[in-house]
Every structure is written in C-alpha cells, then in structure tokens.
Design a protein around this motif. Structure first.
Motif, PDB file in Angstrom:
ATOM      1  N   HIS A  91       0.839  -1.205   0.000  1.00 46.90           N
ATOM      2  CA  HIS A  91       0.000   0.000   0.000  1.00 46.90           C
ATOM      3  C   HIS A  91       0.876   1.258   0.000  1.00 46.90           C
ATOM      4  O   HIS A  91       1.824   1.365   0.781  1.00 46.90           O
ATOM      5  CB  HIS A  91      -0.899   0.048   1.239  1.00 46.90           C
ATOM      6  CG  HIS A  91      -1.900  -1.061   1.323  1.00 46.90           C
ATOM      7  ND1 HIS A  91      -3.169  -0.973   0.804  1.00 46.90           N
ATOM      8  CD2 HIS A  91      -1.805  -2.299   1.888  1.00 46.90           C
ATOM      9  CE1 HIS A  91      -3.825  -2.097   1.043  1.00 46.90           C
ATOM     10  NE2 HIS A  91      -3.011  -2.919   1.699  1.00 46.90           N
ATOM     11  N   TRP A  92       0.526   2.191  -0.857  1.00 50.57           N
ATOM     12  CA  TRP A  92       1.129   3.520  -0.842  1.00 50.57           C
ATOM     13  C   TRP A  92       0.022   4.556  -0.657  1.00 50.57           C
ATOM     14  O   TRP A  92      -1.008   4.499  -1.329  1.00 50.57           O
ATOM     15  CB  TRP A  92       1.845   3.828  -2.160  1.00 50.57           C
ATOM     16  CG  TRP A  92       3.283   3.407  -2.217  1.00 50.57           C
ATOM     17  CD1 TRP A  92       3.786   2.255  -2.727  1.00 50.57           C
ATOM     18  CD2 TRP A  92       4.411   4.159  -1.752  1.00 50.57           C
ATOM     19  NE1 TRP A  92       5.148   2.224  -2.614  1.00 50.57           N
ATOM     20  CE2 TRP A  92       5.573   3.382  -2.021  1.00 50.57           C
ATOM     21  CE3 TRP A  92       4.565   5.403  -1.136  1.00 50.57           C
ATOM     22  CZ2 TRP A  92       6.853   3.817  -1.691  1.00 50.57           C
ATOM     23  CZ3 TRP A  92       5.848   5.836  -0.810  1.00 50.57           C
ATOM     24  CH2 TRP A  92       6.972   5.050  -1.084  1.00 50.57           C
ATOM     25  N   PHE A  93       0.225   5.484   0.260  1.00 50.85           N
ATOM     26  CA  PHE A  93      -0.625   6.668   0.376  1.00 50.85           C
ATOM     27  C   PHE A  93       0.239   7.873   0.000  1.00 50.85           C
ATOM     28  O   PHE A  93       1.350   8.041   0.516  1.00 50.85           O
ATOM     29  CB  PHE A  93      -1.165   6.829   1.793  1.00 50.85           C
ATOM     30  CG  PHE A  93      -2.151   5.776   2.195  1.00 50.85           C
ATOM     31  CD1 PHE A  93      -3.475   5.865   1.798  1.00 50.85           C
ATOM     32  CD2 PHE A  93      -1.745   4.680   2.949  1.00 50.85           C
ATOM     33  CE1 PHE A  93      -4.389   4.886   2.155  1.00 50.85           C
ATOM     34  CE2 PHE A  93      -2.646   3.696   3.306  1.00 50.85           C
ATOM     35  CZ  PHE A  93      -3.975   3.788   2.903  1.00 50.85           C
ATOM     36  N   VAL A  94      -0.276   8.677  -0.919  1.00 52.76           N
ATOM     37  CA  VAL A  94       0.519   9.801  -1.433  1.00 52.76           C
ATOM     38  C   VAL A  94      -0.276  11.094  -1.272  1.00 52.76           C
ATOM     39  O   VAL A  94      -1.452  11.172  -1.669  1.00 52.76           O
ATOM     40  CB  VAL A  94       0.888   9.597  -2.920  1.00 52.76           C
ATOM     41  CG1 VAL A  94       1.726  10.776  -3.418  1.00 52.76           C
ATOM     42  CG2 VAL A  94       1.648   8.282  -3.105  1.00 52.76           C
ATOM     43  N   LEU A  95       0.375  12.089  -0.686  1.00 50.98           N
ATOM     44  CA  LEU A  95      -0.210  13.423  -0.549  1.00 50.98           C
ATOM     45  C   LEU A  95       0.295  14.286  -1.699  1.00 50.98           C
ATOM     46  O   LEU A  95       1.499  14.500  -1.857  1.00 50.98           O
ATOM     47  CB  LEU A  95       0.196  14.037   0.791  1.00 50.98           C
ATOM     48  CG  LEU A  95      -0.179  15.513   0.994  1.00 50.98           C
ATOM     49  CD1 LEU A  95      -1.696  15.694   1.035  1.00 50.98           C
ATOM     50  CD2 LEU A  95       0.463  16.062   2.278  1.00 50.98           C
ATOM     51  N   PHE A  96      -0.639  14.780  -2.512  1.00 51.61           N
ATOM     52  CA  PHE A  96      -0.307  15.706  -3.602  1.00 51.61           C
ATOM     53  C   PHE A  96      -0.664  17.118  -3.134  1.00 51.61           C
ATOM     54  O   PHE A  96      -1.828  17.394  -2.809  1.00 51.61           O
ATOM     55  CB  PHE A  96      -1.098  15.362  -4.865  1.00 51.61           C
ATOM     56  CG  PHE A  96      -0.737  14.035  -5.477  1.00 51.61           C
ATOM     57  CD1 PHE A  96       0.274  13.942  -6.427  1.00 51.61           C
ATOM     58  CD2 PHE A  96      -1.406  12.877  -5.102  1.00 51.61           C
ATOM     59  CE1 PHE A  96       0.604  12.721  -7.002  1.00 51.61           C
ATOM     60  CE2 PHE A  96      -1.083  11.658  -5.675  1.00 51.61           C
ATOM     61  CZ  PHE A  96      -0.078  11.573  -6.627  1.00 51.61           C
ATOM     62  N   CYS A  97       0.323  17.984  -3.103  1.00 46.40           N
ATOM     63  CA  CYS A  97       0.083  19.334  -2.623  1.00 46.40           C
ATOM     64  C   CYS A  97       1.072  20.297  -3.270  1.00 46.40           C
ATOM     65  O   CYS A  97       1.952  19.883  -4.024  1.00 46.40           O
ATOM     66  CB  CYS A  97       0.227  19.370  -1.100  1.00 46.40           C
ATOM     67  SG  CYS A  97      -1.043  20.351  -0.291  1.00 46.40           S
ATOM     68  N   ALA A  98       0.910  21.575  -2.979  1.00 48.66           N
ATOM     69  CA  ALA A  98       1.825  22.598  -3.505  1.00 48.66           C
ATOM     70  C   ALA A  98       2.369  23.402  -2.326  1.00 48.66           C
ATOM     71  O   ALA A  98       1.598  23.859  -1.476  1.00 48.66           O
ATOM     72  CB  ALA A  98       1.100  23.508  -4.482  1.00 48.66           C
ATOM     73  N   GLU A  99       3.658  23.576  -2.289  1.00 49.73           N
ATOM     74  CA  GLU A  99       4.293  24.178  -1.114  1.00 49.73           C
ATOM     75  C   GLU A  99       3.879  25.631  -0.898  1.00 49.73           C
ATOM     76  O   GLU A  99       3.964  26.144   0.230  1.00 49.73           O
ATOM     77  CB  GLU A  99       5.809  24.079  -1.250  1.00 49.73           C
ATOM     78  CG  GLU A  99       6.369  24.806  -2.458  1.00 49.73           C
ATOM     79  CD  GLU A  99       7.878  24.613  -2.598  1.00 49.73           C
ATOM     80  OE1 GLU A  99       8.451  23.907  -1.743  1.00 49.73           O
ATOM     81  OE2 GLU A  99       8.456  25.153  -3.554  1.00 49.73           O
ATOM     82  N   TRP A 100       3.413  26.311  -1.953  1.00 50.07           N
ATOM     83  CA  TRP A 100       3.031  27.701  -1.798  1.00 50.07           C
ATOM     84  C   TRP A 100       1.638  27.867  -1.190  1.00 50.07           C
ATOM     85  O   TRP A 100       1.224  28.982  -0.836  1.00 50.07           O
ATOM     86  CB  TRP A 100       3.065  28.420  -3.139  1.00 50.07           C
ATOM     87  CG  TRP A 100       2.399  27.686  -4.273  1.00 50.07           C
ATOM     88  CD1 TRP A 100       3.007  26.938  -5.220  1.00 50.07           C
ATOM     89  CD2 TRP A 100       0.997  27.632  -4.556  1.00 50.07           C
ATOM     90  NE1 TRP A 100       2.084  26.404  -6.090  1.00 50.07           N
ATOM     91  CE2 TRP A 100       0.830  26.823  -5.703  1.00 50.07           C
ATOM     92  CE3 TRP A 100      -0.146  28.180  -3.970  1.00 50.07           C
ATOM     93  CZ2 TRP A 100      -0.417  26.544  -6.264  1.00 50.07           C
ATOM     94  CZ3 TRP A 100      -1.384  27.909  -4.519  1.00 50.07           C
ATOM     95  CH2 TRP A 100      -1.512  27.103  -5.658  1.00 50.07           C
ATOM     96  N   TYR A 101       0.894  26.758  -1.023  1.00 52.30           N
ATOM     97  CA  TYR A 101      -0.476  26.829  -0.512  1.00 52.30           C
ATOM     98  C   TYR A 101      -0.455  26.558   0.992  1.00 52.30           C
ATOM     99  O   TYR A 101      -0.037  25.495   1.434  1.00 52.30           O
ATOM    100  CB  TYR A 101      -1.340  25.796  -1.248  1.00 52.30           C
ATOM    101  CG  TYR A 101      -2.808  25.843  -0.935  1.00 52.30           C
ATOM    102  CD1 TYR A 101      -3.457  27.037  -0.638  1.00 52.30           C
ATOM    103  CD2 TYR A 101      -3.563  24.676  -0.939  1.00 52.30           C
ATOM    104  CE1 TYR A 101      -4.801  27.076  -0.364  1.00 52.30           C
ATOM    105  CE2 TYR A 101      -4.923  24.696  -0.679  1.00 52.30           C
ATOM    106  CZ  TYR A 101      -5.539  25.895  -0.382  1.00 52.30           C
ATOM    107  OH  TYR A 101      -6.877  25.933  -0.111  1.00 52.30           O
TER     108      TYR A 101
END
Length: 209
Positions: free
Chosen positions: A23-33
């Motif tokens: 299992h992989w859980f991945v957080l997709f985000c942007a550092e400027w937010y």
C-alpha cells in the motif's frame, strides 16, 4: 519514517512498479499553498504511527508507505495522476490506484480524524477484482500453448479437407477418361492409331483372306 518525497524520477519505480510495498498513500500538494502545509503536518504524524504499527517485523517487503509530491515543482506528474485539487490524498495498492480523497471544506482537526479512518479502512479493504494482478508467467505460457495447439488443429483439419477434395477431383478426371475410351469407335490411347490421323485409317486397304 517521514513521508518519502516523490517526483517523476521516483514515483513510478516505487508506487506503480516497485513491488516491495503493498500500500502507498501519497499526498499531492503545492508548497506555496498554506492549507497544504497544515495538512502535511498531520499527514506526517499519521504516517509515522501507521507505518510503525503495520510494518513491525517486516524485512523484505512493507505493508504500507507514505509519500508526498510537491505539485509546485512536479506539475506534470500531478497532472498525470489526475490531481486537480490541493491537497489530495491518493491510495495505491500493488501499483493500482484504489481511491482518492480531496481535503476541502473541513477543519484541520476533523480532517485529520477522517483521514486516519480512511487510511485504516483502505488497509483492511480487500482488492477489487479489476485490480487483481495479471496471470502468472506459467499461466500465460499455458494460454499461449493452448492457442498454438488450436491453430495447429485447425490447419490439420483444413489440409485433410483439401486433400479429400483433390482426391475426389482426381477420381472424377480418371472416370471421364475411361468413359471416353470405352465409347464405340473410340481409339485406344495406347494404340498406334491413336497417334495417326483418322483419315489414314479410313483409307488403308483391307486385306481379305
């Protein structure tokens, strides 16, 4: 362990093709937010707790790993994974994406509780039929052998049928020749007369004894 930083160079090899993590859980985000930074802290805390709980005693493979992708620098990868909202959590199992959770409209505390429940439920849910691994190498070899055998059988049947037709045509041809030779006045194809003009035979004198 802290969530693993992932990019285009490492994402496919670990999450989609690695094979050493179920299992992989991945957080997709942007550092400027700013919202991403808040979620990232609670995500890292949950990741540490769950990895220690589910990977205890693991040696060659792990039950679960957590990763994160910075969409500010990995925009192409985020687009490839269909990420349209920040933050987005995605669950992958044996290389297949199983579910997505968009973190919007929730207080940080409520979202942390719901995310933790989602992680646990995802780890306990059996894989769906469409996400099962493809047939093993032995099964693929047997399937190819069966297809080859079926093609050979079809070829033998066709050749047998074609041979029967040829033999039948040959018999009909021989029968037609024999009937022609047996007609009254017909000449034996093996006699001398068969190679001489018919007029010569009519004009030759008869010998009376």
């Amino acid at each position: 362990l802290a969530p693993a930083p992932l990019g285009r160079a490492t994402f496919a090899g670990n999450v989609l093709e690695g094979g050493h993590v179920e299992h992989w859980f991945v957080l997709f985000c942007a550092e400027w937010y700013d919202r991403c930074e808040e979620v990232r802290r609670s995500y890292a805390s949950a990741a540490g707790l769950l990895e220690r709980a589910h990977n205890a005693g693991a040696v060659l493979s792990l039950k679960v790993r957590f990763g994160e992708v910075n969409c500010a620098t990995e925009k192409v990868l985020c687009n490839e994974q269909g990420v349209a909202v920040y933050p987005t959590l995605a669950h992958y199992r044996d290389g297949a994406r199983m579910g997505v959770r968009e973190v919007v409209g929730q207080s940080l505390e409520k979202e942390a509780v719901k995310a933790r429940k989602w992680f646990e439920a995802s780890l306990q849910t059996p894989p769906q039929v469409e996400n099962l691994p493809s047939p093993s190498g032995h099964v693929r070899v047997l399937l190819r052998a069966a297809a080859t055998l079926a093609a050979l059988v079809s070829m033998v049947v066709w050749l047998t049928s074609a041979g029967s037709e040829l033999r039948r045509a040959a018999r009909l041809s021989d029968s037609s020749v024999d009937k022609s030779a047996a007609r009254p006045g017909g000449r034996d194809r093996h006699s001398v007369e068969s190679i001489l003009p018919a007029a010569w035979a009519d004009e030759r004198p008869k010998l009376d004894l």
